[in-house]
Design a protein around this motif. Structure first.
Motif, PDB file in Angstrom:
ATOM      1  N   PHE A 159       0.828  -1.209   0.000  1.00  0.00           N
ATOM      2  CA  PHE A 159       0.000   0.000   0.000  1.00  0.00           C
ATOM      3  C   PHE A 159       0.862   1.259   0.000  1.00  0.00           C
ATOM      4  O   PHE A 159       0.672   2.171  -0.798  1.00  0.00           O
ATOM      5  N   LEU A 160       1.890   1.264   0.891  1.00  0.00           N
ATOM      6  CA  LEU A 160       2.729   2.447   1.012  1.00  0.00           C
ATOM      7  C   LEU A 160       3.464   2.722  -0.292  1.00  0.00           C
ATOM      8  O   LEU A 160       3.554   3.855  -0.762  1.00  0.00           O
ATOM      9  N   ARG A 161       3.952   1.633  -0.873  1.00  0.00           N
ATOM     10  CA  ARG A 161       4.701   1.757  -2.116  1.00  0.00           C
ATOM     11  C   ARG A 161       3.837   2.375  -3.218  1.00  0.00           C
ATOM     12  O   ARG A 161       4.251   3.281  -3.932  1.00  0.00           O
ATOM     13  N   ARG A 162       2.607   1.856  -3.293  1.00  0.00           N
ATOM     14  CA  ARG A 162       1.707   2.395  -4.313  1.00  0.00           C
ATOM     15  C   ARG A 162       1.407   3.868  -4.037  1.00  0.00           C
ATOM     16  O   ARG A 162       1.292   4.676  -4.940  1.00  0.00           O
ATOM     17  N   LEU A 163       1.276   4.164  -2.730  1.00  0.00           N
ATOM     18  CA  LEU A 163       0.969   5.544  -2.350  1.00  0.00           C
ATOM     19  C   LEU A 163       2.086   6.467  -2.827  1.00  0.00           C
ATOM     20  O   LEU A 163       1.847   7.515  -3.429  1.00  0.00           O
ATOM     21  N   ILE A 164       3.341   6.045  -2.566  1.00  0.00           N
ATOM     22  CA  ILE A 164       4.475   6.877  -2.958  1.00  0.00           C
ATOM     23  C   ILE A 164       4.533   7.009  -4.483  1.00  0.00           C
ATOM     24  O   ILE A 164       4.691   8.097  -5.029  1.00  0.00           O
ATOM     25  N   GLN A 165       4.339   5.853  -5.137  1.00  0.00           N
ATOM     26  CA  GLN A 165       4.344   5.900  -6.598  1.00  0.00           C
ATOM     27  C   GLN A 165       3.264   6.832  -7.135  1.00  0.00           C
ATOM     28  O   GLN A 165       3.490   7.582  -8.068  1.00  0.00           O
ATOM     29  N   GLY A 166       2.088   6.765  -6.490  1.00  0.00           N
ATOM     30  CA  GLY A 166       0.974   7.587  -6.947  1.00  0.00           C
ATOM     31  C   GLY A 166       1.268   9.073  -6.800  1.00  0.00           C
ATOM     32  O   GLY A 166       0.782   9.887  -7.574  1.00  0.00           O
ATOM     33  N   PHE A 167       2.077   9.406  -5.780  1.00  0.00           N
ATOM     34  CA  PHE A 167       2.310  10.829  -5.520  1.00  0.00           C
ATOM     35  C   PHE A 167       3.509  11.399  -6.276  1.00  0.00           C
ATOM     36  O   PHE A 167       3.583  12.595  -6.491  1.00  0.00           O
ATOM     37  N   THR A 168       4.455  10.528  -6.648  1.00  0.00           N
ATOM     38  CA  THR A 168       5.702  11.031  -7.214  1.00  0.00           C
ATOM     39  C   THR A 168       5.466  11.897  -8.452  1.00  0.00           C
ATOM     40  O   THR A 168       5.880  13.052  -8.504  1.00  0.00           O
ATOM     41  N   LEU A 169       4.777  11.334  -9.427  1.00  0.00           N
ATOM     42  CA  LEU A 169       4.603  12.071 -10.680  1.00  0.00           C
ATOM     43  C   LEU A 169       3.811  13.357 -10.508  1.00  0.00           C
ATOM     44  O   LEU A 169       4.254  14.406 -10.975  1.00  0.00           O
ATOM     45  N   PRO A 170       2.657  13.321  -9.833  1.00  0.00           N
ATOM     46  CA  PRO A 170       1.929  14.585  -9.660  1.00  0.00           C
ATOM     47  C   PRO A 170       2.773  15.641  -8.967  1.00  0.00           C
ATOM     48  O   PRO A 170       2.789  16.805  -9.390  1.00  0.00           O
ATOM     49  N   LEU A 171       3.507  15.242  -7.910  1.00  0.00           N
ATOM     50  CA  LEU A 171       4.291  16.234  -7.184  1.00  0.00           C
ATOM     51  C   LEU A 171       5.391  16.818  -8.070  1.00  0.00           C
ATOM     52  O   LEU A 171       5.620  18.029  -8.077  1.00  0.00           O
ATOM     53  N   LEU A 172       6.066  15.951  -8.817  1.00  0.00           N
ATOM     54  CA  LEU A 172       7.106  16.457  -9.711  1.00  0.00           C
ATOM     55  C   LEU A 172       6.499  17.352 -10.791  1.00  0.00           C
ATOM     56  O   LEU A 172       7.101  18.348 -11.194  1.00  0.00           O
ATOM     57  N   SER A 173       5.297  17.005 -11.251  1.00  0.00           N
ATOM     58  CA  SER A 173       4.629  17.853 -12.241  1.00  0.00           C
ATOM     59  C   SER A 173       4.371  19.234 -11.668  1.00  0.00           C
ATOM     60  O   SER A 173       4.617  20.252 -12.318  1.00  0.00           O
ATOM     61  N   VAL A 174       3.872  19.256 -10.428  1.00  0.00           N
ATOM     62  CA  VAL A 174       3.594  20.543  -9.786  1.00  0.00           C
ATOM     63  C   VAL A 174       4.896  21.331  -9.623  1.00  0.00           C
ATOM     64  O   VAL A 174       4.964  22.523  -9.945  1.00  0.00           O
ATOM     65  N   PHE A 175       5.917  20.642  -9.160  1.00  0.00           N
ATOM     66  CA  PHE A 175       7.212  21.285  -8.949  1.00  0.00           C
ATOM     67  C   PHE A 175       7.727  21.909 -10.253  1.00  0.00           C
ATOM     68  O   PHE A 175       8.143  23.072 -10.290  1.00  0.00           O
ATOM     69  N   THR A 176       7.677  21.130 -11.332  1.00  0.00           N
ATOM     70  CA  THR A 176       8.156  21.639 -12.621  1.00  0.00           C
ATOM     71  C   THR A 176       7.313  22.828 -13.078  1.00  0.00           C
ATOM     72  O   THR A 176       7.845  23.803 -13.616  1.00  0.00           O
ATOM     73  N   ALA A 177       6.010  22.730 -12.844  1.00  0.00           N
ATOM     74  CA  ALA A 177       5.137  23.847 -13.234  1.00  0.00           C
ATOM     75  C   ALA A 177       5.495  25.107 -12.453  1.00  0.00           C
ATOM     76  O   ALA A 177       5.460  26.216 -12.995  1.00  0.00           O
ATOM     77  N   VAL A 178       5.861  24.935 -11.173  1.00  0.00           N
ATOM     78  CA  VAL A 178       6.262  26.100 -10.362  1.00  0.00           C
ATOM     79  C   VAL A 178       7.518  26.739 -10.961  1.00  0.00           C
ATOM     80  O   VAL A 178       7.608  27.962 -11.085  1.00  0.00           O
ATOM     81  N   ILE A 179       8.473  25.893 -11.351  1.00  0.00           N
ATOM     82  CA  ILE A 179       9.719  26.422 -11.933  1.00  0.00           C
ATOM     83  C   ILE A 179       9.406  27.211 -13.221  1.00  0.00           C
ATOM     84  O   ILE A 179       9.856  28.347 -13.395  1.00  0.00           O
ATOM     85  N   ILE A 180       8.621  26.584 -14.094  1.00  0.00           N
ATOM     86  CA  ILE A 180       8.319  27.264 -15.354  1.00  0.00           C
ATOM     87  C   ILE A 180       7.478  28.514 -15.095  1.00  0.00           C
ATOM     88  O   ILE A 180       7.667  29.557 -15.724  1.00  0.00           O
ATOM     89  N   GLY A 181       6.568  28.405 -14.118  1.00  0.00           N
ATOM     90  CA  GLY A 181       5.776  29.573 -13.734  1.00  0.00           C
ATOM     91  C   GLY A 181       6.678  30.718 -13.276  1.00  0.00           C
ATOM     92  O   GLY A 181       6.452  31.887 -13.617  1.00  0.00           O
ATOM     93  N   SER A 182       7.741  30.376 -12.532  1.00  0.00           N
ATOM     94  CA  SER A 182       8.674  31.411 -12.061  1.00  0.00           C
ATOM     95  C   SER A 182       9.350  32.107 -13.239  1.00  0.00           C
ATOM     96  O   SER A 182       9.530  33.326 -13.233  1.00  0.00           O
ATOM     97  N   ILE A 183       9.714  31.307 -14.250  1.00  0.00           N
ATOM     98  CA  ILE A 183      10.335  31.910 -15.430  1.00  0.00           C
ATOM     99  C   ILE A 183       9.356  32.894 -16.073  1.00  0.00           C
ATOM    100  O   ILE A 183       9.726  34.005 -16.467  1.00  0.00           O
ATOM    101  N   PHE A 184       8.096  32.473 -16.128  1.00  0.00           N
ATOM    102  CA  PHE A 184       7.055  33.343 -16.670  1.00  0.00           C
ATOM    103  C   PHE A 184       6.974  34.652 -15.905  1.00  0.00           C
ATOM    104  O   PHE A 184       6.885  35.737 -16.487  1.00  0.00           O
ATOM    105  N   ILE A 185       7.033  34.538 -14.571  1.00  0.00           N
ATOM    106  CA  ILE A 185       6.934  35.734 -13.734  1.00  0.00           C
ATOM    107  C   ILE A 185       8.140  36.640 -13.988  1.00  0.00           C
ATOM    108  O   ILE A 185       8.007  37.856 -14.140  1.00  0.00           O
TER     109      ILE A 185
END
Lengths: 315, 404
Positions: free
Chosen positions: B28-54
């Motif tokens: 369960f824990l493993r799946r939980l971590i796997q489930g969160f990794t991609l969305p979190l990295l997506s958000v993180f990358t969006a923040v970086i690109i958003g900063s460039i925009f700003i």
């Protein structure tokens, strides 16, 4: 007579961007890529053309760029280029990264609404729009000739270009090698691939073309129309898709569909002047309801390109 | 069918990773971590690109994002605001997610949501003399029914004529907006007021005239927490409803026969048809439940936050919910953190605008970026060298263009 003239001219004004949008859809879907990002490309094209037109007339820009024909020409090209850029992003996402084409299109629509809203500067006045290519040579005294002239002349460059584009695209699609390849990729990419057509390259090219057409549709909105507003595409991209389906993925039939919508929208404007006792919101709904009716009525009967919507895998 | 070709970036990433046997130990824990990794990295990358925009627009990204965080979590009031914003996003996100599971792309959550909120508002002001609990429930039901009926139309069109729901729901969004504008239009010298308008006489309302009368207090959702200080917002009971509904939808989708059939239609309509599932009926039902959820979101906004229907409220909720659902991978439980994130972004926008002068549309740009990275997960996998996990259920939405 003046009312009829006004309706016809308004209808032409509404028809042109929808026609361009529908052509954009045809070019892309005939090669197997669903393009619901037309809406976003129209919006981005409109914004870019509008802002280019303004930026080029600020002090500090070289004299020759400020001349009206060059300024407007650059504005048109910029709108088309941004449309093409977004279309290539759509292509990259859906061909290279195999994102569902509907989702990829939605991403572009949201992105385009966000970026244009983010960069939007209020209260900028449009600096001159595309002038009439030929002015109406007839005067009011000449009766019917005058009215005919008022329909045929007094239009901007992009309007004429659109009317020329419909038969031209039809010819290209059904009478040239490019057209044959496009249609074969849309119908059966595997077979086309076997016969030596570079499927991906053709899809990228067609999407770029599709983006250019959608960008031009945006340019028409601001250069032969009004100032840019947030979300000014107002569903035209989706209406264009409905028109494309109505036209069974053929340019000439799609143009007829666009005319239908053009007249429906033009009536909407005129009815408001006639003081008809229908709330204006209901009249404004007309094009949207018509889209639903067209979709429901023609979707079942129209046959889309067989392979549209699914990513192709090269063996 | 051949296995999809793995792109170059991922091939490069492979050797660096551990060569564990794939996907055998999915705790369960493993799946939980796997489930969160991609969305979190997506958000993180969006923040970086958003900063460039700003930066490109000449603002200060640190100031912008600290304003955003401060506005979302800085005080009791800020957290409350985040939770209030999260509540309708959970429900409308569930609406989109459920439709996704059934193979439908409901872009019409926006229209269903506003229709639901009008229905709830009308029940809220017109039904006088009901006991509070009953009145609350009736108003919520009104919203559910309104949203469900509005979604019934594209469901029926899809099932009977093959009209693609993406276009028909977008058209119904525009139609809903115009219909509601008419329904609450103020009276003018040359036109009578709409049937549910509050401002019936010309010039009666100075500003914001497109509203219904305020709902009665008996229809208010009760407060469960009131932050200290002078914060005007209070946390209403709707947040509990949203969380419970998320769990119920999870049970519906994964623990019932109906849910199984719904997902089967989404994954493979032909197989579903041959195994005896009535696909047309399923399509309509999926759409109606989806619309009902969106309608409930609208009702909760009216009864918990706005206390009347206003045409200029909740204009982007339905569209944000698409991003919420995609970020959550259409998992009903995943919707909760996903909606929390979007709620926080929404709640922090005002302060971000005030402190850094960055236009609020930045949030929309960021949402589109997040959406893009989540949808094209290969980009993120390539960037951060993450191994592709076993291919999950893949629903194709564009495959049904014009099919019945």
């Amino acid at each position: 007579m003046d009312v009829i003239l006004a309706v016809i001219n308004a209808a032409i004004r509404f028809t042109v961007p929808i026609t361009l949008g529908a052509m954009s859809g045809i070019v892309s879907e005939r090669s197997g890529i669903v393009n619901i990002a037309i809406e976003g490309m129209i919006l981005a094209g409109a914004f870019t053309s509008f802002i280019t037109n303004i930026l080029l007339s600020t002090p500090g820009v070289p004299e020759f760029l400020q001349l009206q024909p060059i300024r407007l020409g650059v504005a048109i090209l910029a709108g088309a280029a941004v449309g093409a850029g977004l279309a290539l992003l759509h292509a990259l996402l859906s061909i290279r990264f195999k994102v569902d084409q509907i989702i990829s299109g939605t991403v572009i629509n949201i992105l385009s609404a966000g970026v244009t809203g983010y960069l939007y500067i209020g209260n900028q006045n449009s600096l001159g729009t595309l002038p009439a290519v030929v002015n109406n040579p007839f005067t009011t005294d000449q009766g019917l000739l005058y009215y005919l002239g008022a329909v045929i002349f007094d239009k901007g460059l992009l309007t004429y270009l659109t009317f020329f584009l419909v038969p031209f695209l039809g010819f290209c699609l059904f009478r040239t090698t490019w057209g044959l390849r496009t249609r074969s990729v849309g119908e059966n990419p595997r077979a086309a691939d076997t016969l030596g057509v570079n499927v991906y390259r053709l899809q990228y090219t067609n999407l770029a073309l599709s983006g250019i057409l959608a960008g031009l549709a945006g340019a028409v909105l601001v250069l032969e129309g009004v100032s840019f507003e947030r979300g000014m595409s107002a569903g035209r991209g989706f209406i264009a898709l409905a028109v494309m389906i109505f036209g069974m993925w053929r340019p000439s039939r799609a143009f007829l569909g666009a005319l239908l919508f053009g007249f429906a929208s033009a009536m909407q404007n005129q009815l408001q002047f006639f003081n008809v006792q229908i709330p204006h919101q209901f009249i404004a709904m007309l094009p949207y309801i018509l889209t639903l009716v067209v979709l429901a009525g023609f979707m079942g009967r129209a046959r889309p390109p067989a392979h549209v919507g699914s990513a192709y895998e090269v063996e | 069918m051949k296995q999809p070709q793995t792109p170059l970036t991922v091939e490069l990433a492979r050797p660096a990773e551990t060569n564990q046997p794939p996907e055998q130990r999915t705790g369960f824990l493993r799946r939980l971590i796997q489930g969160f990794t991609l969305p979190l990295l997506s958000v993180f990358t969006a923040v970086i690109i958003g900063s460039i925009f700003i930066l490109l627009a000449g603002y200060d990204p640190f100031r912008a994002f600290s304003g955003l965080l401060q506005g979302a979590f800085g005080t009791d009031g800020a957290i409350t605001r985040t939770l209030i914003k999260m509540t309708p996003l959970i429900l409308s996100g569930l609406a989109v997610a459920l439709a996704f599971k059934g193979g439908l792309f409901n872009i019409g959550a926006q229209g269903q949501l506003v229709v639901g909120s009008l229905c709830s508002a009308v029940a809220g002001y017109a039904l006088i003399g009901l006991p509070p609990l009953l009145h609350v429930i009736i108003c919520l039901l009104a919203g559910i029914i309104g949203g469900g009926l509005w979604a019934f139309v594209p469901g029926l069109l899809k099932a009977r004529t093959g009209a693609h729901e993406v276009i028909s729901t977008i058209m119904l969004n525009y139609i809903a907006a115009l219909l509601l504008e008419w329904a609450v239009a103020p009276g003018r010298t040359d036109a009578p007021p709409g049937p549910f308008a509050f401002c019936r006489l010309p010039g009666q309302c100075a500003s914001n005239p497109n509203v219904t009368p305020p709902i009665l207090e008996s229809a208010y959702l009760p407060a469960i927490y009131t932050p200290g200080g002078n914060a005007p917002d209070y946390l209403h009971f709707g947040v509990i409803i949203a969380l419970v509904v998320a769990i119920l939808i999870w049970i519906l989708l994964f623990k019932t026969t109906f849910g199984f059939e719904l997902r089967m239609v989404g994954l493979n309509p032909s197989a579903a048809r041959y195994s005896g599932i009535k696909v047309a009926r399923m399509t309509i039902l999926t759409m109606v439940i989806s619309g009902a959820l969106a309608g409930l979101a609208g009702a909760i906004q009216v009864q918990g936050v706005v206390h009347q229907f206003q045409t200029n409220q909740n204009l982007t909720l339905g569209f944000d919910s698409i991003a919420v659902a995609l970020l959550a991978g259409s998992n009903p439980i995943g919707i909760i953190p996903s909606a929390f994130l979007f709620g926080a972004m929404d709640a922090g926008t005002t302060l971000m605008q005030a402190t850094s002068r960055v236009p609020g549309e930045l949030i929309q740009v960021m949402q589109a970026l997040i959406l893009m990275f989540v949808a094209a997960d290969q980009i993120i996998r390539g960037m951060y060298r993450i191994k592709a996990s076993g291919s999950g259920d893949k629903i194709r939405l564009s495959s049904t263009w014009g099919q019945r």
